[in-house]
Design a protein around this motif. Structure first.
Motif, PDB file in Angstrom:
ATOM      1  N   MET A 123      30.759   2.916  34.370  1.00 31.58           N
ATOM      2  CA  MET A 123      30.580   4.232  33.564  1.00 31.58           C
ATOM      3  C   MET A 123      31.670   3.372  32.410  1.00 31.58           C
ATOM      4  O   MET A 123      31.829   3.255  31.168  1.00 31.58           O
ATOM      5  N   SER A 124      32.871   3.097  33.262  1.00 33.01           N
ATOM      6  CA  SER A 124      33.888   3.087  32.390  1.00 33.01           C
ATOM      7  C   SER A 124      33.895   1.472  31.705  1.00 33.01           C
ATOM      8  O   SER A 124      34.612   1.129  31.031  1.00 33.01           O
ATOM      9  N   GLY A 125      32.962   0.731  32.331  1.00 32.66           N
ATOM     10  CA  GLY A 125      32.297  -0.884  32.161  1.00 32.66           C
ATOM     11  C   GLY A 125      31.836  -0.859  30.557  1.00 32.66           C
ATOM     12  O   GLY A 125      31.771  -1.583  29.869  1.00 32.66           O
ATOM     13  N   PHE A 126      30.406   0.643  30.380  1.00 33.75           N
ATOM     14  CA  PHE A 126      30.007   0.741  29.363  1.00 33.75           C
ATOM     15  C   PHE A 126      31.157   1.199  28.497  1.00 33.75           C
ATOM     16  O   PHE A 126      30.926   0.312  27.418  1.00 33.75           O
ATOM     17  N   LEU A 127      31.909   2.134  28.775  1.00 36.43           N
ATOM     18  CA  LEU A 127      32.733   2.765  27.959  1.00 36.43           C
ATOM     19  C   LEU A 127      33.388   1.535  26.770  1.00 36.43           C
ATOM     20  O   LEU A 127      33.777   1.218  25.987  1.00 36.43           O
ATOM     21  N   ILE A 128      34.476   0.473  28.223  1.00 32.33           N
ATOM     22  CA  ILE A 128      34.736  -1.063  26.555  1.00 32.33           C
ATOM     23  C   ILE A 128      33.780  -1.705  26.443  1.00 32.33           C
ATOM     24  O   ILE A 128      34.092  -2.285  25.833  1.00 32.33           O
ATOM     25  N   GLN A 129      32.541  -2.174  26.921  1.00 32.80           N
ATOM     26  CA  GLN A 129      32.192  -2.861  25.998  1.00 32.80           C
ATOM     27  C   GLN A 129      31.429  -2.308  25.060  1.00 32.80           C
ATOM     28  O   GLN A 129      31.259  -2.933  23.485  1.00 32.80           O
ATOM     29  N   ILE A 130      31.880  -1.197  24.865  1.00 32.76           N
ATOM     30  CA  ILE A 130      30.918  -0.270  23.609  1.00 32.76           C
ATOM     31  C   ILE A 130      32.088  -0.658  22.749  1.00 32.76           C
ATOM     32  O   ILE A 130      32.703  -0.881  21.301  1.00 32.76           O
ATOM     33  N   ALA A 131      33.803   0.211  22.986  1.00 34.18           N
ATOM     34  CA  ALA A 131      34.853  -0.298  22.196  1.00 34.18           C
ATOM     35  C   ALA A 131      34.931  -1.415  21.674  1.00 34.18           C
ATOM     36  O   ALA A 131      35.659  -1.981  20.530  1.00 34.18           O
ATOM     37  N   PHE A 132      35.047  -2.787  22.826  1.00 31.44           N
ATOM     38  CA  PHE A 132      34.913  -4.118  22.440  1.00 31.44           C
ATOM     39  C   PHE A 132      34.493  -4.275  21.203  1.00 31.44           C
ATOM     40  O   PHE A 132      34.355  -4.851  20.131  1.00 31.44           O
ATOM     41  N   ILE A 133      33.137  -3.894  21.230  1.00 32.36           N
ATOM     42  CA  ILE A 133      31.833  -4.216  20.261  1.00 32.36           C
ATOM     43  C   ILE A 133      32.499  -3.465  18.548  1.00 32.36           C
ATOM     44  O   ILE A 133      32.238  -4.064  17.865  1.00 32.36           O
ATOM     45  N   ALA A 134      33.006  -2.550  18.702  1.00 31.74           N
ATOM     46  CA  ALA A 134      33.300  -1.584  17.800  1.00 31.74           C
ATOM     47  C   ALA A 134      34.561  -1.923  16.959  1.00 31.74           C
ATOM     48  O   ALA A 134      34.524  -2.276  16.208  1.00 31.74           O
ATOM     49  N   ALA A 135      35.349  -2.798  17.708  1.00 32.18           N
ATOM     50  CA  ALA A 135      36.758  -2.547  17.599  1.00 32.18           C
ATOM     51  C   ALA A 135      36.710  -4.759  16.958  1.00 32.18           C
ATOM     52  O   ALA A 135      37.912  -4.676  16.953  1.00 32.18           O
ATOM     53  N   LEU A 136      35.687  -5.028  17.316  1.00 32.72           N
ATOM     54  CA  LEU A 136      35.622  -6.828  17.531  1.00 32.72           C
ATOM     55  C   LEU A 136      36.875  -7.119  15.922  1.00 32.72           C
ATOM     56  O   LEU A 136      37.214  -7.575  15.568  1.00 32.72           O
ATOM     57  N   PRO A 137      36.657  -6.471  15.043  1.00 33.25           N
ATOM     58  CA  PRO A 137      36.271  -6.398  13.325  1.00 33.25           C
ATOM     59  C   PRO A 137      37.714  -6.177  13.296  1.00 33.25           C
ATOM     60  O   PRO A 137      39.114  -7.233  12.605  1.00 33.25           O
ATOM     61  N   ALA A 138      38.323  -5.026  14.352  1.00 35.92           N
ATOM     62  CA  ALA A 138      39.603  -4.763  13.589  1.00 35.92           C
ATOM     63  C   ALA A 138      41.043  -5.384  13.935  1.00 35.92           C
ATOM     64  O   ALA A 138      41.872  -5.928  14.765  1.00 35.92           O
ATOM     65  N   ILE A 139      40.329  -6.032  15.844  1.00 35.37           N
ATOM     66  CA  ILE A 139      41.048  -6.707  16.655  1.00 35.37           C
ATOM     67  C   ILE A 139      41.305  -8.373  15.785  1.00 35.37           C
ATOM     68  O   ILE A 139      42.399  -8.668  15.685  1.00 35.37           O
ATOM     69  N   PHE A 140      40.322  -8.977  14.929  1.00 37.89           N
ATOM     70  CA  PHE A 140      40.739 -10.218  14.351  1.00 37.89           C
ATOM     71  C   PHE A 140      41.517  -9.599  13.420  1.00 37.89           C
ATOM     72  O   PHE A 140      42.163 -10.511  13.076  1.00 37.89           O
ATOM     73  N   VAL A 141      41.025  -8.492  12.319  1.00 39.62           N
ATOM     74  CA  VAL A 141      42.382  -8.398  11.465  1.00 39.62           C
ATOM     75  C   VAL A 141      43.581  -8.081  11.943  1.00 39.62           C
ATOM     76  O   VAL A 141      45.045  -8.470  11.213  1.00 39.62           O
TER      77      VAL A 141
END
Length: 120
Positions: A1-19
């Motif tokens: 379940m934690s892998g699922f949440l990490i993937q969702i968080a990564f997808i949601a935060a990708l623009p913020a990571i770049f900026v």
């Protein structure tokens, strides 16, 4: 379940990571760094939504198979199309993530150049 949440968080935060990465690398050179961060986040999340809307992902997840046993009780079985037990959202949205990444890097470079005031 934690892998699922990490993937969702990564997808949601990708623009913020770049900026955030671009801001960290050029913070001292930026004329108005907070304006750069706010404007870049708005533009990048808008582009993110447009990319995900115009290029929908292929459904490779799970299907719910319902069976009606003889005794009348419903039995729910989850079956996978690709044989994996855990869903992989990164694999499902890899095209959108790569397209966004390819477009984000030069866009951040131009935006940083605009906010530093340097044209060359």
């Amino acid at each position: 379940m934690s892998g699922f949440l990490i993937q969702i968080a990564f997808i949601a935060a990708l623009p913020a990571i770049f900026v955030g990465g671009a801001a960290a690398l050029s913070w001292q050179q930026l004329g108005k760094p907070w304006l750069f961060v706010c404007l870049a986040l708005i533009v990048f999340y808008a582009a993110y939504v447009v990319i995900f809307y115009l290029w929908p992902s292929q459904t490779i997840g799970y299907t719910l198979i319902t069976k009606q046993p003889i005794d009348g009780a419903k039995n729910y079985t989850v079956a996978s199309h690709n044989g994996q037990v855990n869903p992989s959202f990164i694999g499902q949205y890899i095209g959108q993530l790569l397209l966004f990444s390819i477009l984000a890097i030069p866009a951040l470079w131009f935006l940083a150049k605009f906010f530093t005031g340097k044209t060359s």
